[in-house]
Enzyme design. Structure first.
Site, PDB file in Angstrom:
ATOM      1  N   TYR A  29       0.852  -1.200   0.000  1.00  0.00           N
ATOM      2  CA  TYR A  29       0.000   0.000   0.000  1.00  0.00           C
ATOM      3  C   TYR A  29       0.883   1.244   0.000  1.00  0.00           C
ATOM      4  O   TYR A  29       1.572   1.528   0.969  1.00  0.00           O
ATOM      5  CB  TYR A  29      -0.912  -0.031   1.228  1.00  0.00           C
ATOM      6  CG  TYR A  29      -2.009   1.011   1.254  1.00  0.00           C
ATOM      7  CD1 TYR A  29      -2.171   1.936   0.232  1.00  0.00           C
ATOM      8  CD2 TYR A  29      -2.896   1.072   2.324  1.00  0.00           C
ATOM      9  CE1 TYR A  29      -3.180   2.885   0.264  1.00  0.00           C
ATOM     10  CE2 TYR A  29      -3.910   2.009   2.374  1.00  0.00           C
ATOM     11  CZ  TYR A  29      -4.049   2.921   1.344  1.00  0.00           C
ATOM     12  OH  TYR A  29      -5.041   3.864   1.385  1.00  0.00           O
ATOM     13  N   LYS A  71      -1.396  -1.148  -4.060  1.00  0.00           N
ATOM     14  CA  LYS A  71      -2.490  -0.172  -3.992  1.00  0.00           C
ATOM     15  C   LYS A  71      -1.825   1.192  -4.046  1.00  0.00           C
ATOM     16  O   LYS A  71      -1.144   1.606  -3.115  1.00  0.00           O
ATOM     17  CB  LYS A  71      -3.302  -0.350  -2.712  1.00  0.00           C
ATOM     18  CG  LYS A  71      -4.490   0.608  -2.566  1.00  0.00           C
ATOM     19  CD  LYS A  71      -5.286   0.244  -1.309  1.00  0.00           C
ATOM     20  CE  LYS A  71      -6.534   1.097  -1.172  1.00  0.00           C
ATOM     21  NZ  LYS A  71      -6.247   2.430  -0.640  1.00  0.00           N
TER      22      LYS A  71
END
Length: 309
Positions: A140, A166
């Site tokens: 992330y 992400k």
């Protein structure tokens, strides 16, 4: 056991909010209703217990309970990605193993934060957490926890179970660069709600965002329009979404998301302190802002705007 391979987890994926009751306790019933609301509106997956889910305001045991309830209610209908991030590698590994045992399809994590960890600390964190289960890890990259450079993302991709990212930074050229430099099979999810069109155009496999719980119809339409080549139509919806988001950011926007769901007939509960729920006066102001957005764009096909009437 996982129901979906990561390569098949694409499309519009809400970063799921966590409903709390009036006493700030996790509300299982409200969560189950919210999950079904989003599945009925065609969402392609769910991303649990991240920042939008107020995951860092919960104990590890509370986070586990949320995961258990959501996976039980989803019952294999759509993919579930569980965010297991924590400052402690030990806690993250425990959350990852629980996600795997409960039936998650993938795990994800912010890098360890608060202390300014060195690159090697972060690498070892992802290596340990990702290798603790057979599940694919989605790194992330987000400003809140500290952005990871492109070269470092490429390095992390060498860890066997790191299979995607992400990407919530604004440097969207790195989205297609991930596909070109790492692998076409390396999954990239655009995480900036305000830049969903750009993320999809730059070859993101899917979009994951906070406001998708509040505007599932808008982001589903954006995704489908870009995929069909209607960039002008997608950009028009994106502009409306940006105006709604900016109006919401004047407050604790998780509270706005939960309040707006209540207008649409889905009681999503309350936020947990130190976030603050909206006052009656603030609710009136948010509704007025949304009414003005609806009038400005002359639209009648956006559920959250129609709910303000």
């Amino acid at each position: 056991m996982a129901n979906f391979e990561l390569k098949n987890i694409k499309g519009v994926i809400p970063a799921l909010i966590t409903p709390f009751d009036e006493h700030e306790e996790f509300d299982e019933n409200r969560m189950r209703k919210l999950v079904n609301h989003l599945i009925e509106r065609g969402m392609d997956g769910l991303y649990l217990t991240g920042s939008t889910g107020e995951g860092f305001l919960m104990t590890p045991e509370e986070r586990k309970k949320v995961v258990e309830v959501v996976i039980d209610e989803v019952h294999g209908r759509i993919p579930v990605i569980v965010h297991v991030g924590a400052i402690s590698t030990k806690i993250s590994i425990d959350l990852a193993k629980h996600a795997y045992a409960t039936g998650a399809d993938a795990i994800s994590s912010v890098p360890p934060f608060y202390w300014k960890f060195k690159e090697e600390n972060i690498y070892k964190y992802y290596e340990a957490v990702s290798m603790s289960t057979p599940l694919p890890m989605i790194v992330y990259n987000v400003p809140l926890a500290g952005l990871l450079g492109f070269d470092f993302i490429c390095r992390l991709a060498n860890i066997p179970n790191v299979k995607g990212v992400k990407y919530t930074a604004c440097t969207h050229q790195d989205i297609y660069k991930c596909k070109d430099k790492i692998s076409q099979d390396f999954m990239v999810y655009s995480g900036a709600d305000e830049m969903a069109v750009s993320g999809i155009i730059n070859e993101a496999d899917g979009i994951i965002g906070s406001f998708y719980s509040m505007m599932p119809d808008v982001f589903k339409d954006i995704y489908q329009k870009v995929k069909s080549g209607d960039i002008a139509g997608a950009q028009k919806k994106q502009k409306i979404a940006v105006d709604i988001i900016e109006a919401s950011l004047k407050y604790d926007y998780y509270a706005v998301i939960k309040e707006s769901l209540r207008w649409m007939g889905v009681d999503a509960g309350y936020v947990r302190a130190p976030f603050m729920n909206l006052s009656e006066e603030e609710i009136k102001k948010v509704k007025q802002s949304f009414k003005e957005i609806k009038a400005h764009y002359q639209v009648n096909d956006i559920e959250v705007l129609n709910a303000c009437d």
